[in-house]
Write an enzyme that holds these catalytic residues in place. Structure first.
Site, PDB file in Angstrom:
ATOM      1  CG  ASN A  11      -1.845   1.132   1.289  1.00  0.00           C
ATOM      2  OD1 ASN A  11      -1.434   2.271   1.061  1.00  0.00           O
ATOM      3  ND2 ASN A  11      -3.102   0.896   1.607  1.00  0.00           N
ATOM      4  CG  HIS A  14       1.019   6.157   4.782  1.00  0.00           C
ATOM      5  ND1 HIS A  14       0.077   7.130   5.024  1.00  0.00           N
ATOM      6  CD2 HIS A  14       0.577   5.043   5.413  1.00  0.00           C
ATOM      7  CE1 HIS A  14      -0.888   6.633   5.785  1.00  0.00           C
ATOM      8  NE2 HIS A  14      -0.612   5.365   6.024  1.00  0.00           N
ATOM      9  CG  HIS A  56      -8.331   4.282   0.758  1.00  0.00           C
ATOM     10  ND1 HIS A  56      -8.585   4.168   2.112  1.00  0.00           N
ATOM     11  CD2 HIS A  56      -9.501   4.705   0.218  1.00  0.00           C
ATOM     12  CE1 HIS A  56      -9.842   4.517   2.352  1.00  0.00           C
ATOM     13  NE2 HIS A  56     -10.408   4.853   1.217  1.00  0.00           N
ATOM     14  NE  ARG A  58      -9.285   8.589   4.102  1.00  0.00           N
ATOM     15  CZ  ARG A  58      -9.500   7.644   5.019  1.00  0.00           C
ATOM     16  NH1 ARG A  58      -8.697   6.607   5.097  1.00  0.00           N
ATOM     17  NH2 ARG A  58     -10.492   7.731   5.859  1.00  0.00           N
ATOM     18  NE  ARG A  62      -7.511  11.786   4.966  1.00  0.00           N
ATOM     19  CZ  ARG A  62      -8.123  11.197   6.002  1.00  0.00           C
ATOM     20  NH1 ARG A  62      -7.442  10.409   6.803  1.00  0.00           N
ATOM     21  NH2 ARG A  62      -9.394  11.407   6.231  1.00  0.00           N
ATOM     22  CD  GLU A  83      -7.059  -0.037   1.008  1.00  0.00           C
ATOM     23  OE1 GLU A  83      -7.198   1.047   1.591  1.00  0.00           O
ATOM     24  OE2 GLU A  83      -6.222  -0.872   1.339  1.00  0.00           O
ATOM     25  CB  THR A 114      -9.438   2.109   7.059  1.00  0.00           C
ATOM     26  OG1 THR A 114      -9.091   2.755   5.847  1.00  0.00           O
ATOM     27  CG2 THR A 114     -10.803   1.488   6.937  1.00  0.00           C
ATOM     28  CD  GLU A 164      -7.212  -5.886   3.016  1.00  0.00           C
ATOM     29  OE1 GLU A 164      -7.343  -5.734   1.784  1.00  0.00           O
ATOM     30  OE2 GLU A 164      -6.530  -5.141   3.730  1.00  0.00           O
ATOM     31  CG  HIS A 204      -5.552  -1.411   9.475  1.00  0.00           C
ATOM     32  ND1 HIS A 204      -5.990  -0.357   8.713  1.00  0.00           N
ATOM     33  CD2 HIS A 204      -5.194  -0.879  10.655  1.00  0.00           C
ATOM     34  CE1 HIS A 204      -5.926   0.756   9.410  1.00  0.00           C
ATOM     35  NE2 HIS A 204      -5.441   0.461  10.596  1.00  0.00           N
TER      36      HIS A 204
HETATM   37  N1  PXP Z   1      -5.902  -2.752   4.044  1.00  0.00           N
HETATM   38  C1  PXP Z   1      -6.857  -1.801   4.154  1.00  0.00           C
HETATM   39  C2  PXP Z   1      -8.232  -2.135   3.706  1.00  0.00           C
HETATM   40  C3  PXP Z   1      -6.552  -0.519   4.648  1.00  0.00           C
HETATM   41  O1  PXP Z   1      -7.519   0.409   4.732  1.00  0.00           O
HETATM   42  C4  PXP Z   1      -5.228  -0.238   5.022  1.00  0.00           C
HETATM   43  C5  PXP Z   1      -4.887   1.123   5.529  1.00  0.00           C
HETATM   44  O2  PXP Z   1      -4.961   2.036   4.489  1.00  0.00           O
HETATM   45  C6  PXP Z   1      -4.257  -1.239   4.874  1.00  0.00           C
HETATM   46  C7  PXP Z   1      -4.634  -2.497   4.406  1.00  0.00           C
HETATM   47  C8  PXP Z   1      -2.822  -1.020   5.193  1.00  0.00           C
HETATM   48  O3  PXP Z   1      -2.678  -0.744   6.558  1.00  0.00           O
HETATM   49  P1  PXP Z   1      -1.267  -0.322   7.120  1.00  0.00           P
HETATM   50  O4  PXP Z   1      -0.901   0.979   6.461  1.00  0.00           O
HETATM   51  O5  PXP Z   1      -1.487  -0.208   8.575  1.00  0.00           O
HETATM   52  O6  PXP Z   1      -0.299  -1.414   6.740  1.00  0.00           O
END
Ligand code: PXP
Length: 251
Positions: A11, A14, A56, A58, A62, A83, A114, A164, A204
């Site tokens: 992901n 960030h 994702h 949003r 952001r 996402e 999330t 998931e 997550h």
């Molecule tokens: N899966 C989903 C559905 C999420 O919303 C997130 C956070 O954006 C993640 C995975 C990844 O989470 P993390 O950044 O804590 O690894």
């Protein structure tokens, strides 16, 4: 039961968070030089062994911007997993981008990330509409849900391809006694999902430490990991961060 060939979705939200911290108004202040670029990061992650890139977009944009999606869609070599909130607007955007899969998530403007799983039970009709429109577009659908029996039953009833499992509660309680209970819930949910022919993913809060316990969950197909990989990349580079996570995912 052991996991075989557990896949990694990286992901990269960030990376965009960091970019937006400086270049919110990119056109005026930076010309073409805007860093860090989520696309560049995605390509490095793929080279390092990522099986999928997850983002994702949003509602408030952001971090990931819609224009990032167009560039990612054109250039990725692996899969794009998007996402998204269960809204008409996002369903239309997904139909335009056509990611390989979408993962339906709850979205609350005030949350930093999330926070809970999608309430498929409570929002059955709304989720059904989005699931059906994505299936009609030929896009695979995953539902991001808490490890809860009723939620998993509903996911199967809606003909979702995947769930998931939300590993956030487990990650938050990793260092206290409740962590074991949270892990047990994830194990039971994975077994139930598998029995209902759902592909079982998880995500997550997974990091380089708690990953060893995540591997105790049976039937896992893919993990979506963002924050810990992007954080480690600051110290050691993204290539190394992805390779290290992949190696810790091997049994
Ligand atoms: N899966 C989903 C559905 C999420 O919303 C997130 C956070 O954006 C993640 C995975 C990844 O989470 P993390 O950044 O804590 O690894």
């Amino acid at each position: 039961m052991k996991n075989h060939q557990l896949l990694l979705g990286v992901n990269i939200d960030h990376v965009a968070t960091l970019r937006q911290a400086r270049y919110r108004d990119t056109g005026r202040v930076a010309g073409g030089f805007v860093e860090p670029d989520p696309l560049y990061a995605a390509l490095i992650a793929e080279q390092a062994g990522a099986d999928c890139i997850t983002i994702h977009p949003r509602e408030d944009q952001r971090h990931i911007q819609r224009k990032d999606l167009y560039r990612l869609r054109q250039s990725l070599q692996t899969r794009l997993n998007m996402e998204m909130a269960c809204t008409q607007e996002m369903a239309e955007f997904a139909a335009e981008i056509h990611p390989d899969s979408v993962c339906l998530v709850p979205e609350n403007r005030t949350e930093v990330t999330t926070e809970g799983g999608l309430d498929v039970v409570g929002q059955f009709e709304r989720v059904r509409e989005t699931v059906e429109s994505m299936i009609a577009e030929g896009i695979k659908v995953s539902l991001f849900i808490d490890p809860d029996e009723e939620q998993i039953d509903c996911a199967a009833e809606l003909n979702a391809d995947m769930v998931e499992l939300h590993t956030g509660a487990f990650a938050n309680h990793y260092y206290d006694v409740q962590g074991r209970l949270e892990l047990e819930k994830l194990v039971a949910a994975a077994i139930q999902g598998h029995e209902l022919s759902l592909t079982v993913n998880a995500g997550h809060g997974i990091n380089y430490v708690n990953i060893s316990k995540i591997l105790e969950i049976p039937h896992l197909h893919e993990l979506n990991i963002g924050h810990s990989i992007v954080s480690r990349a600051i110290y050691f580079g993204l290539d190394e961060a992805v390779r290290e996570m992949k190696s810790r995912m091997q049994l």
